[in-house]
Structures are given as structure tokens and as C-alpha cells.
Design a protein around this motif. Structure first.
Motif, PDB file in Angstrom:
ATOM      1  N   ASP A 168     -14.563  22.351  27.191  1.00 42.28           N
ATOM      2  CA  ASP A 168     -15.698  23.211  27.535  1.00 42.28           C
ATOM      3  C   ASP A 168     -16.557  23.486  26.310  1.00 42.28           C
ATOM      4  O   ASP A 168     -17.795  23.475  26.386  1.00 42.28           O
ATOM      5  N   GLY A 169     -15.909  23.715  25.163  1.00 45.69           N
ATOM      6  CA  GLY A 169     -16.647  23.982  23.946  1.00 45.69           C
ATOM      7  C   GLY A 169     -17.452  22.782  23.476  1.00 45.69           C
ATOM      8  O   GLY A 169     -18.598  22.915  23.035  1.00 45.69           O
ATOM      9  N   LEU A 170     -16.866  21.595  23.582  1.00 45.04           N
ATOM     10  CA  LEU A 170     -17.565  20.377  23.177  1.00 45.04           C
ATOM     11  C   LEU A 170     -18.763  20.112  24.077  1.00 45.04           C
ATOM     12  O   LEU A 170     -19.837  19.719  23.595  1.00 45.04           O
ATOM     13  N   ARG A 171     -18.588  20.327  25.367  1.00 41.58           N
ATOM     14  CA  ARG A 171     -19.700  20.121  26.290  1.00 41.58           C
ATOM     15  C   ARG A 171     -20.824  21.112  26.026  1.00 41.58           C
ATOM     16  O   ARG A 171     -22.012  20.755  26.050  1.00 41.58           O
ATOM     17  N   ALA A 172     -20.448  22.362  25.767  1.00 41.82           N
ATOM     18  CA  ALA A 172     -21.468  23.380  25.497  1.00 41.82           C
ATOM     19  C   ALA A 172     -22.250  23.052  24.230  1.00 41.82           C
ATOM     20  O   ALA A 172     -23.447  23.333  24.140  1.00 41.82           O
ATOM     21  N   GLY A 173     -21.574  22.450  23.265  1.00 39.14           N
ATOM     22  CA  GLY A 173     -22.231  22.077  22.018  1.00 39.14           C
ATOM     23  C   GLY A 173     -22.861  20.704  22.044  1.00 39.14           C
ATOM     24  O   GLY A 173     -23.322  20.220  21.013  1.00 39.14           O
TER      25      GLY A 173
ATOM     26  N   SER B 254     -10.090  24.191  27.299  1.00 36.57           N
ATOM     27  CA  SER B 254     -10.969  25.102  26.569  1.00 36.57           C
ATOM     28  C   SER B 254     -11.769  24.333  25.514  1.00 36.57           C
ATOM     29  O   SER B 254     -12.966  24.576  25.327  1.00 36.57           O
ATOM     30  N   ARG B 255     -11.103  23.394  24.837  1.00 35.83           N
ATOM     31  CA  ARG B 255     -11.790  22.587  23.824  1.00 35.83           C
ATOM     32  C   ARG B 255     -12.860  21.705  24.476  1.00 35.83           C
ATOM     33  O   ARG B 255     -13.945  21.526  23.926  1.00 35.83           O
TER      34      ARG B 255
ATOM     35  N   ASP C 131      -5.416  24.729  26.332  1.00 34.99           N
ATOM     36  CA  ASP C 131      -6.167  24.572  25.083  1.00 34.99           C
ATOM     37  C   ASP C 131      -7.098  23.364  25.162  1.00 34.99           C
ATOM     38  O   ASP C 131      -8.232  23.401  24.675  1.00 34.99           O
TER      39      ASP C 131
END
Length: 320
Positions: free
Chosen positions: A11-16, A8-9, A5
Motif C-alpha cells: 500500500d505504501g509503495l503504491r501510494a508513493g 502494508s508495504r 507487513d
């Protein structure tokens, strides 16, 4: 939060393009509740996802993480229940905080600031535009080529460079200025640059904003080829980016705990710091911090629930 988790979090922060601090426990003395390998994410609003110790340790991690996040730096945090020893020499890269409320032993936590790379929009598809993309990627910057004059510009953009050979130049430059981008540039001859400036003035762009445009773009080092011109543009971006002066938290007298300019990509406001009225610990003034409102309307921040309850039981005892 499981390790999967957490990843995954991240990766999401980097993408945003959201900055954050990855806090990892690297050493723990008994009887601490945290163990080596425990980790958490600290977000710009002070939210902590994960586990790196109890409430008192978490409060210190929050404050020091936000300080490092504004500085764009990483470091080792040592939290100890013992008061600071003035005779103990300071160690470079290590921030030691004495937390009298800490119920366990010393914790050492590595705080790694994850800052999004500088974001640069390049408008155009001419040879210089393509060279700008190649050089920017070699610098590990987030370079986004576009030919759409109406493409939205993110608020955290570090630069907008127009290299379109006459296509939509004034439109893109005006949008970049309106968006408040720190570095706005036009790749063109001096004569063409003067013409575009006049065009922007005719569109109603204020003179002080027109003067912010770097045109011709790049440092004057005699560049001739497209890659050389691209190099001069990125050199000028680096030379003109905002500088950040970060004080030593141990000697800073400003109540915010930080001074100077933030990095242009940082969405954070100046960090505000309060003092726990019960134990004297510094606490970041965020919505995620432990706080309580007094009957007179004043808000107080605490390192942990124990100090908060002690204050609520007898507020007058701790008010000066």
C-alpha cells in the motif's frame, strides 16, 4: 516479514508511485527452503524484502524481476539446478534459468510487475478539463486536476494538459517543459495556440521546447463536445508515448540485458548485468547484490556467498 507487513508495504509503495515486483513462490520441489506462498517485494534498486529462497535463488529473482520491471510485464520464472536443455521447447510466458549453485530442487516463482498508472496533470476547470478527468479515470490513469499554476509537477508525470481558457497557460506549459514531461499540450484554438507559443518564446523558452507542445491538443477527428475533445487528447497521449522494445534475455547480446526506451514513469536506469566469475551466472549490478572488490580495484558480482568466498580464496583462478 508477515503477510500483514507485506500488504502494508505494498500500500505504501503504491501510494508513493514506486514500481515494484511482487514475487510469489507457486511451486517448489524438495529440498528447497522456499515453500508455495512465500513471497517478496523486489524494488527498482534491487532490494528484496521477503523470502523466495536462498541467496542463489534470490539473485536470479532479482535479475529477472528488474528485467520485467523495465518491460512493465509479468511472467513465470522457473529456477532449476540443472543446466538448460537445448532440446526442451521454450514455453510462452515462462523464463527458465539453470542455476548450477542452487542447492535445492526446482522453484517456480510468479513475478508480477506493479507499475504505477500513467500520471496526467490537467490544469483548469473548464468543461474540457472536467471531461479530461472523467475520461482519464475511466482509463484507470492517475489524473490530477489542478488550478494552481505553481503546483509542483512530479518527475514521473506522463502528461500535462492545459485546458484553462487563457488562465496561466504559458506559466504551466513552461513548467511542464522544464520538468521534462513527455507530452505537453494546450487545449485551445489554432489562433490562441499560436499566441501562447509566441508568449513562451518571449519568456525565453527555447524554440525546440516550444515545438514539443501539442497545440491544439488532441488528434483531429472532428471532435466537438468536451468529452469528445478529451477522448482525442488521451488518444494522442497513447499515440505519442515512448515505445519499449524488450529483447529476449536468452538471446540478448547487450551487456545491460535491456535496450530501448524505458517507460516514462520508470525511475530506473538501464539495467546493468555482470557475470559471476566463479559459476557463470548472470547477476544484476545493484547495491543489493552480492559483490566483492579485488585488490586492483575491480568489482565482481556473485550469485551467492559460496561463489564470493571461492573467488576471495583464490582470485587468480577465476580471473581471465
Amino acid at each position: 516479514m508477515t503477510r500483514a507487513d507485506m500488504l502494508s508495504r505494498v500500500d505504501g509503495l503504491r501510494a508513493g508511485r514506486t514500481p515494484f515486483v511482487l514475487a510469489t513462490v507457486v511451486r517448489a520441489e524438495r529440498p528447497t527452503s522456499a515453500k508455495p506462498g512465500d513471497c517478496a517485494l523486489v524494488l527498482p534498486d534491487g532490494t528484496i524484502d521477503g523470502f523466495v529462497g536462498g541467496a542463489c535463488a534470490e539473485t536470479t529473482v532479482r535479475l529477472e524481476s528488474l528485467r520485467l520491471l523495465q518491460a512493465g510485464e509479468s511472467g513465470l520464472l522457473r529456477i532449476t539446478p540443472r543446466a538448460d536443455d537445448p532440446d526442451e521447447p521454450a514455453q510462452e510466458g515462462v523464463r527458465t534459468v539453470g542455476n548450477p549453485c542452487l542447492s535445492g530442487g526446482t522453484l517456480e516463482i510468479f513475478l508480477e510487475a506493479m507499475i504505477p498508472p500513467a500520471l496526467v496533470y490537467v490544469h483548469g476547470e473548464a468543461p474540457v478539463a472536467r471531461a479530461l478527468a472523467r475520461v482519464g479515470h475511466a482509463l484507470d490513469w492517475d489524473v490530477r486536476p489542478t488550478v494552481d499554476a505553481n503546483a509542483p509537477i512530479r518527475s514521473d508525470a506522463s502528461a500535462v494538459v492545459v485546458a484553462s481558457h487563457g488562465r496561466d497557460e504559458a506559466t504551466v506549459l513552461a513548467a511542464a517543459l522544464k520538468a521534462g514531461v513527455h507530452y505537453v499540450a494546450l487545449v485551445a484554438s489554432r489562433r490562441r495556440s499560436a499566441g501562447v507559443r509566441d508568449e513562451l518564446s518571449a519568456l525565453g523558452v527555447p524554440p525546440e521546447e516550444v515545438d514539443r507542445i501539442h497545440a491544439p491538443a488532441g488528434l483531429d477527428i472532428g471532435a466537438r463536445t468536451a468529452p469528445e475533445i478529451a477522448l482525442t487528447v488521451f488518444a494522442e497521449i497513447v499515440a505519442n508515448r515512448p515505445r519499449l522494445e524488450v529483447p529476449d534475455p536468452a538471446t540478448a547480446t547487450d551487456a545491460s540485458g535491456a535496450t530501448g526506451q524505458l517507460h516514462s514513469h520508470s525511475p530506473m536506469d538501464t539495467l546493468e548485468v555482470a557475470v559471476d566469475p566463479v559459476c557463470g551466472m548472470e547477476v544484476a549490478m545493484t547495491s543489493a547484490s552480492i559483490s566483492a572488490q579485488h585488490a586492483d580495484g575491480s568489482v565482481h558480482y556473485f550469485c551467492g556467498t559460496g561463489c564470493r568466498q571461492a573467488f576471495l580464496d583464490d582470485p587468480q583462478r577465476f580471473r581471465t
